[in-house]
Design an enzyme around this catalytic site. Structure first.
Site, PDB file in Angstrom:
ATOM      1  N   THR A  73      59.828  59.521  74.882  1.00 53.74           N
ATOM      2  CA  THR A  73      60.466  58.301  75.409  1.00 53.74           C
ATOM      3  C   THR A  73      59.957  57.035  74.728  1.00 53.74           C
ATOM      4  OG1 THR A  73      58.894  58.347  77.242  1.00 53.74           O
ATOM      5  CG2 THR A  73      61.071  59.264  77.658  1.00 53.74           C
ATOM      6  N   CYS A  74      58.728  57.074  74.203  1.00 51.57           N
ATOM      7  CA  CYS A  74      58.207  55.891  73.493  1.00 51.57           C
ATOM      8  C   CYS A  74      59.077  55.539  72.291  1.00 51.57           C
ATOM      9  CB  CYS A  74      56.796  56.140  72.989  1.00 51.57           C
ATOM     10  SG  CYS A  74      55.545  55.858  74.215  1.00 51.57           S
TER      11      CYS A  74
END
Length: 488
Positions: free
Chosen positions: A454-455
């Protein structure tokens, strides 16, 4: 503090550099401390426990509340809603519907809400606000309502603006108020460390606003009323807050959305041969608008060095502090406000992704915009969307996934169902720079399930040999994400 943790990370990197350049020696392989130690913090999950203390009988005092983190195995869930089923336990219904698809859960939830809603003829509430003083007027109005009246029908009116609220004014009110409330300039909320679409509680909110706890209680009531009345709010929250509302377990990974640097540095501590070299103690340094303060994680923490034998305890205390303790009063106010409207037990059929969809609605996704603003890496880089596997991917997402599954895929890869107002070209990563949705290849031998980062808004998509197999494992992955089970 973060600086000390960063210094430890630098030492780790130096150790790795020096070891890789040394000459080879014929020694038996030795396990690193990380491999030979069973790390408790990796297996630890906490659940927030909200305790209500009733006021004495015949007293005009209000009940008081406490909130704390308990270990997940010690957590209890209430299954009774006094106004439903003569106050008998809903455990069987909750268990049955929790396993059902989202639309069936929501249908059951709406049936229960209908039992709680006060009919119009038995009393309703009119809320009058000035558009130019919207937030303060709204907060004062909603906070003045007794808890038992929060389940009545609300009618909204902007002063000096004639108009019958047939639903449109209410929709506008929820949208405008939530938009203003979650604006970081108001200083109650700040951006997630990995996604600027999501908001987290600002630990310094009390310095910026003397009445911050009233505003957080109001926020809870606003969100609860939105769910109760099928309204949509403007703000997406970080995952740990949705978990607090649901009473779901929180793990070390949830720290990443609150402070990505601290999360990364804490996890790297387990790879250091000698943690004491970092010169850490059991304190955290808080910076409130330029005023640095040391907070002890345990009694006498400033005089206790972090060493190999207590580093696991240190990481768990950091988890407790960052997941709840530093914003404990704000979380408590928000939860009490939410449950003033929606009974906690009814929410337990939903997972945290579904709660976001209930509050923020299913996003309107422009599939062409999504495809046009996707990057490809690994084996997919050369052919991009023309690669056989990525073709299957977009066919599945476009043709086979309904709106809910599209939203869950977005939640899986980017951490939220929200799409920036400017479209997919404006997706940001954890460094606040543009990071487009990215499809990266991995061998099926590495993982049969897709993996998400998700980063970086990236999905690692295995090089499947059939579209049928991809659909099966992609569908499982986006639904298992919310269970907390590791799909490795």
């Amino acid at each position: 503090g973060a600086a000390a943790l960063a210094a430890g990370e630098k030492k780790l990197n130096n150790e790795q550099d020096s070891s890789s350049s040394s000459s080879l020696a014929l020694k038996p392989p030795q396990l690193t401390r990380s491999e030979s130690t069973k790390w408790a913090f990796e297996k630890t999950a906490f659940v927030r426990e909200l305790t209500k203390h009733e006021a004495p009988p015949n007293s005009k005092e209000k009940p008081t509340y406490e909130v704390d983190l308990v270990r997940a195995e010690d957590a209890k869930l209430t299954t009774v809603v006094p106004a439903i089923n003569q106050g008998t336990s809903l455990a069987q219904d909750l268990s049955r519907y929790a396993a059902m698809p989202f639309h069936q859960k929501e249908a059951w939830f709406r049936q229960q809400i209908a039992k709680l809603q006060v009919p119009w003829e038995e009393g309703h509430i009119k809320i009058n606000v000035r558009r130019e003083n919207l937030l303060e007027d709204s907060m004062e109005a909603v906070e003045s309502i007794a808890q038992h009246e929060m389940k009545k029908i609300f009618r909204f009116e902007f002063i000096n603006e004639p108009g019958v609220d047939a639903g449109g004014v209410a929709r506008e009110w929820f949208q405008l108020v939530s938009d203003t409330l979650f604006n970081p300039d108001f200083a109650l909320w700040s951006y997630s460390s990995i996604n600027q679409m999501c908001m987290q509680i600002n630990p310094s909110s009390g310095i910026a606003n003397d009445e911050h706890l009233r505003y957080f209680h109001f926020t809870g009531r606003l969100l609860g009323k939105a769910v109760f009345d099928r309204q949509i709010v403007a703000g997406h929250l970080v995952r740990p807050l949705y978990k607090h509302v649901l009473g779901w377990p929180l793990t070390i990974e949830d720290l990443e959305q609150l402070d990505a640097d601290t999360y990364a540095n804490l996890v790297k501590l387990k790879d250091l041969e000698d943690v004491e070299a970092c010169c850490l103690d059991f304190t955290v340094t808080e910076d409130h608008w330029g005023d640095a303060q040391a907070v002890e994680l345990k009694p006498n923490g400033a005089n206790i060095a972090v060493a190999n034998d207590n580093v696991d305890e240190y990481i768990q205390l950091q988890m407790r502090y960052r997941l709840l303790d530093r914003v404990k009063d704000q979380v408590k106010a928000l939860l009490v406000g939410f449950y003033d409207v929606v009974p906690e037990a009814l929410l337990s059929v939903f997972d945290f992704q579904e709660l976001e969809l209930l509050l923020c609605g299913l996003p309107e996704i422009d599939m062409e915009d999504w495809k046009q603003n996707t990057d490809y890496t690994g084996d997919y880089e050369r052919k991009g969307a023309s690669h056989k596997v990525t073709k299957w991917f977009w066919e599945i997402v476009t043709d086979d996934f309904d709106e809910e599954h599209k939203a869950r895929l977005l939640q899986f890869v980017t951490g939220t169902s929200g799409v920036p107002a400017q479209g997919f070209r404006a997706l940001q990563g954890n460094d606040n720079n543009i990071r487009k949705f990215t499809v990266n290849s991995i061998p099926e031998a590495v993982s049969v399930f897709p993996k998400a980062h998700t980063c970086f808004n990236r999905i690692d998509l295995p090089l499947y040999e059939s579209k049928k197999k991809m659909k099966k494992f992609l569908t499982m992955a986006i639904q298992m994400e919310a269970t907390g089970f590791d799909i490795d």
